[in-house]
Write a protein that holds these residues in place. Structure first.
Motif, PDB file in Angstrom:
ATOM      1  N   TYR A  50       0.822  -1.200   0.000  1.00  0.00           N
ATOM      2  CA  TYR A  50       0.000   0.000   0.000  1.00  0.00           C
ATOM      3  C   TYR A  50       0.862   1.259   0.000  1.00  0.00           C
ATOM      4  O   TYR A  50       1.926   1.292   0.602  1.00  0.00           O
ATOM      5  N   SER A  51       0.347   2.297  -0.634  1.00  0.00           N
ATOM      6  CA  SER A  51       0.986   3.600  -0.522  1.00  0.00           C
ATOM      7  C   SER A  51       0.665   4.162   0.861  1.00  0.00           C
ATOM      8  O   SER A  51      -0.227   3.659   1.550  1.00  0.00           O
ATOM      9  N   ASP A  52       1.367   5.203   1.249  1.00  0.00           N
ATOM     10  CA  ASP A  52       1.039   5.827   2.537  1.00  0.00           C
ATOM     11  C   ASP A  52      -0.105   6.823   2.383  1.00  0.00           C
ATOM     12  O   ASP A  52      -0.516   7.462   3.326  1.00  0.00           O
ATOM     13  N   GLY A  53      -0.617   6.961   1.175  1.00  0.00           N
ATOM     14  CA  GLY A  53      -1.827   7.748   0.941  1.00  0.00           C
ATOM     15  C   GLY A  53      -1.559   9.196   0.591  1.00  0.00           C
ATOM     16  O   GLY A  53      -0.457   9.707   0.731  1.00  0.00           O
ATOM     17  N   VAL A  54      -2.596   9.826   0.118  1.00  0.00           N
ATOM     18  CA  VAL A  54      -2.571  11.236  -0.217  1.00  0.00           C
ATOM     19  C   VAL A  54      -3.854  11.863   0.316  1.00  0.00           C
ATOM     20  O   VAL A  54      -4.914  11.235   0.304  1.00  0.00           O
ATOM     21  N   LEU A  55      -3.744  13.079   0.834  1.00  0.00           N
ATOM     22  CA  LEU A  55      -4.900  13.788   1.365  1.00  0.00           C
ATOM     23  C   LEU A  55      -5.349  14.812   0.335  1.00  0.00           C
ATOM     24  O   LEU A  55      -4.563  15.670  -0.077  1.00  0.00           O
ATOM     25  N   ILE A  56      -6.582  14.718  -0.085  1.00  0.00           N
ATOM     26  CA  ILE A  56      -7.161  15.689  -1.016  1.00  0.00           C
ATOM     27  C   ILE A  56      -8.113  16.554  -0.203  1.00  0.00           C
ATOM     28  O   ILE A  56      -8.983  16.048   0.510  1.00  0.00           O
ATOM     29  N   THR A  57      -7.936  17.860  -0.305  1.00  0.00           N
ATOM     30  CA  THR A  57      -8.733  18.782   0.485  1.00  0.00           C
ATOM     31  C   THR A  57      -9.266  19.901  -0.391  1.00  0.00           C
ATOM     32  O   THR A  57      -8.684  20.216  -1.428  1.00  0.00           O
ATOM     33  N   ASP A  58     -10.361  20.496   0.030  1.00  0.00           N
ATOM     34  CA  ASP A  58     -10.891  21.649  -0.689  1.00  0.00           C
ATOM     35  C   ASP A  58     -10.628  22.943   0.080  1.00  0.00           C
ATOM     36  O   ASP A  58     -11.136  23.992  -0.266  1.00  0.00           O
ATOM     37  N   HIS A  59      -9.784  22.871   1.118  1.00  0.00           N
ATOM     38  CA  HIS A  59      -9.400  24.059   1.868  1.00  0.00           C
ATOM     39  C   HIS A  59      -8.378  24.859   1.065  1.00  0.00           C
ATOM     40  O   HIS A  59      -7.478  24.289   0.445  1.00  0.00           O
ATOM     41  N   ARG A  60      -8.525  26.162   1.083  1.00  0.00           N
ATOM     42  CA  ARG A  60      -7.578  27.022   0.376  1.00  0.00           C
ATOM     43  C   ARG A  60      -6.253  27.038   1.135  1.00  0.00           C
ATOM     44  O   ARG A  60      -6.238  27.144   2.358  1.00  0.00           O
ATOM     45  N   PRO A  61      -5.142  26.940   0.415  1.00  0.00           N
ATOM     46  CA  PRO A  61      -3.847  27.027   1.093  1.00  0.00           C
ATOM     47  C   PRO A  61      -3.615  28.452   1.596  1.00  0.00           C
ATOM     48  O   PRO A  61      -4.192  29.407   1.072  1.00  0.00           O
ATOM     49  N   SER A  62      -2.798  28.579   2.617  1.00  0.00           N
ATOM     50  CA  SER A  62      -2.467  29.912   3.122  1.00  0.00           C
ATOM     51  C   SER A  62      -0.957  30.035   3.257  1.00  0.00           C
ATOM     52  O   SER A  62      -0.249  29.046   3.418  1.00  0.00           O
ATOM     53  N   ILE A  63      -0.502  31.252   3.160  1.00  0.00           N
ATOM     54  CA  ILE A  63       0.925  31.546   3.280  1.00  0.00           C
ATOM     55  C   ILE A  63       1.104  32.470   4.471  1.00  0.00           C
ATOM     56  O   ILE A  63       0.335  33.409   4.655  1.00  0.00           O
ATOM     57  N   ALA A  64       2.119  32.203   5.288  1.00  0.00           N
ATOM     58  CA  ALA A  64       2.370  33.038   6.454  1.00  0.00           C
ATOM     59  C   ALA A  64       3.866  33.077   6.730  1.00  0.00           C
ATOM     60  O   ALA A  64       4.615  32.214   6.287  1.00  0.00           O
ATOM     61  N   GLN A  65       4.277  34.096   7.454  1.00  0.00           N
ATOM     62  CA  GLN A  65       5.649  34.232   7.937  1.00  0.00           C
ATOM     63  C   GLN A  65       6.680  34.267   6.799  1.00  0.00           C
ATOM     64  O   GLN A  65       7.700  33.596   6.853  1.00  0.00           O
ATOM     65  N   ILE A  66       6.412  35.062   5.763  1.00  0.00           N
ATOM     66  CA  ILE A  66       7.350  35.171   4.648  1.00  0.00           C
ATOM     67  C   ILE A  66       8.520  36.054   5.054  1.00  0.00           C
ATOM     68  O   ILE A  66       8.339  37.129   5.611  1.00  0.00           O
ATOM     69  N   SER A  67       9.716  35.591   4.756  1.00  0.00           N
ATOM     70  CA  SER A  67      10.925  36.354   5.027  1.00  0.00           C
ATOM     71  C   SER A  67      11.774  36.365   3.760  1.00  0.00           C
ATOM     72  O   SER A  67      12.161  35.313   3.265  1.00  0.00           O
ATOM     73  N   ILE A  68      12.039  37.552   3.226  1.00  0.00           N
ATOM     74  CA  ILE A  68      12.845  37.707   2.016  1.00  0.00           C
ATOM     75  C   ILE A  68      14.053  38.565   2.376  1.00  0.00           C
ATOM     76  O   ILE A  68      13.898  39.710   2.799  1.00  0.00           O
ATOM     77  N   GLY A  69      15.241  38.014   2.201  1.00  0.00           N
ATOM     78  CA  GLY A  69      16.464  38.683   2.632  1.00  0.00           C
ATOM     79  C   GLY A  69      16.676  40.071   2.050  1.00  0.00           C
ATOM     80  O   GLY A  69      17.145  40.973   2.731  1.00  0.00           O
ATOM     81  N   SER A  70      16.315  40.299   0.801  1.00  0.00           N
ATOM     82  CA  SER A  70      16.587  41.585   0.163  1.00  0.00           C
ATOM     83  C   SER A  70      15.377  42.523   0.195  1.00  0.00           C
ATOM     84  O   SER A  70      15.377  43.550  -0.475  1.00  0.00           O
ATOM     85  N   LEU A  71      14.345  42.209   0.997  1.00  0.00           N
ATOM     86  CA  LEU A  71      13.149  43.039   1.085  1.00  0.00           C
ATOM     87  C   LEU A  71      13.434  44.297   1.896  1.00  0.00           C
ATOM     88  O   LEU A  71      14.060  44.246   2.949  1.00  0.00           O
ATOM     89  N   ARG A  72      12.952  45.433   1.408  1.00  0.00           N
ATOM     90  CA  ARG A  72      13.087  46.709   2.127  1.00  0.00           C
ATOM     91  C   ARG A  72      11.764  47.450   2.071  1.00  0.00           C
ATOM     92  O   ARG A  72      11.046  47.394   1.075  1.00  0.00           O
ATOM     93  N   VAL A  73      11.435  48.161   3.155  1.00  0.00           N
ATOM     94  CA  VAL A  73      10.206  48.939   3.264  1.00  0.00           C
ATOM     95  C   VAL A  73      10.453  50.080   4.236  1.00  0.00           C
ATOM     96  O   VAL A  73      11.348  50.000   5.086  1.00  0.00           O
TER      97      VAL A  73
END
Length: 170
Positions: A50-73
């Motif tokens: 058997y495979s270890d399975g795959v989870l199929i979801t209809d939840h929207r993915p989210s992105i958090a805690q982005i860190s970009i080294g060359s980002l300036r503001v």
């Protein structure tokens, strides 16, 4: 072979192939796995694996805690429109918790729909502790910039001068 929401027995395997790939369309969200049995030239089956399975979801993915080294503001006050948390945004686009929060500071802060997109400025000594901004009274701090800039190294891009690209985050 066969696909299912649980492990299948050899008698439940109804699909055959001599290829290395199998395609199946899942009926909807859930956890699914594939079961496979191989047959030798004498048509004797192997044990089902058997495979270890795959989870199929209809939840929207989210992105958090982005860190970009060359980002300036432009650093300043940042208000999360959803949670109403007030932050100090550093020059590198990281959030710091404010100790001295009041209505005047909230009124002049730049509003952002979801500040969780931006990384927390974590302590160098204990990464689970948020650094507190205590350098000045928050009334002396202006609003954070709304345009973020990416500075790219000229040695990497092959250009003679550093390149600056802007990103507007709302």
């Amino acid at each position: 072979y066969g696909f299912g929401a649980s492990c299948l027995s050899e008698s439940q395997l109804h699909l055959e192939t001599t290829g290395l790939e199998a395609i199946w369309e899942a009926p909807g969200p859930g956890s699914y796995m594939i079961a496979v049995a191989a047959y030798n030239n004498a048509m004797e089956p192997s044990a089902v694996v058997y495979s270890d399975g795959v989870l199929i979801t209809d939840h929207r993915p989210s992105i958090a805690q982005i860190s970009i080294g060359s980002l300036r503001v432009r650093p300043g006050l940042l208000l999360d429109a959803g949670s109403q948390d007030l932050w100090y945004l550093t020059e590198t686009g990281r959030r710091r918790e404010l100790h001295n929060d009041n209505a005047t500071c909230r009124a002049r802060a730049t509003r952002m729909e979801n500040t969780n997109l931006l990384a927390l400025d974590l302590s160098k000594f204990n990464e689970s502790v948020v650094q507190k901004f205590e350098d000045a009274d928050c009334e002396d701090i202006g609003p954070a910039g709304e345009v973020f800039y990416l500075v790219t190294d000229s040695a990497v891009s092959g250009e003679s001068e550093p390149t600056i690209q802007s990103i507007v985050v709302n």
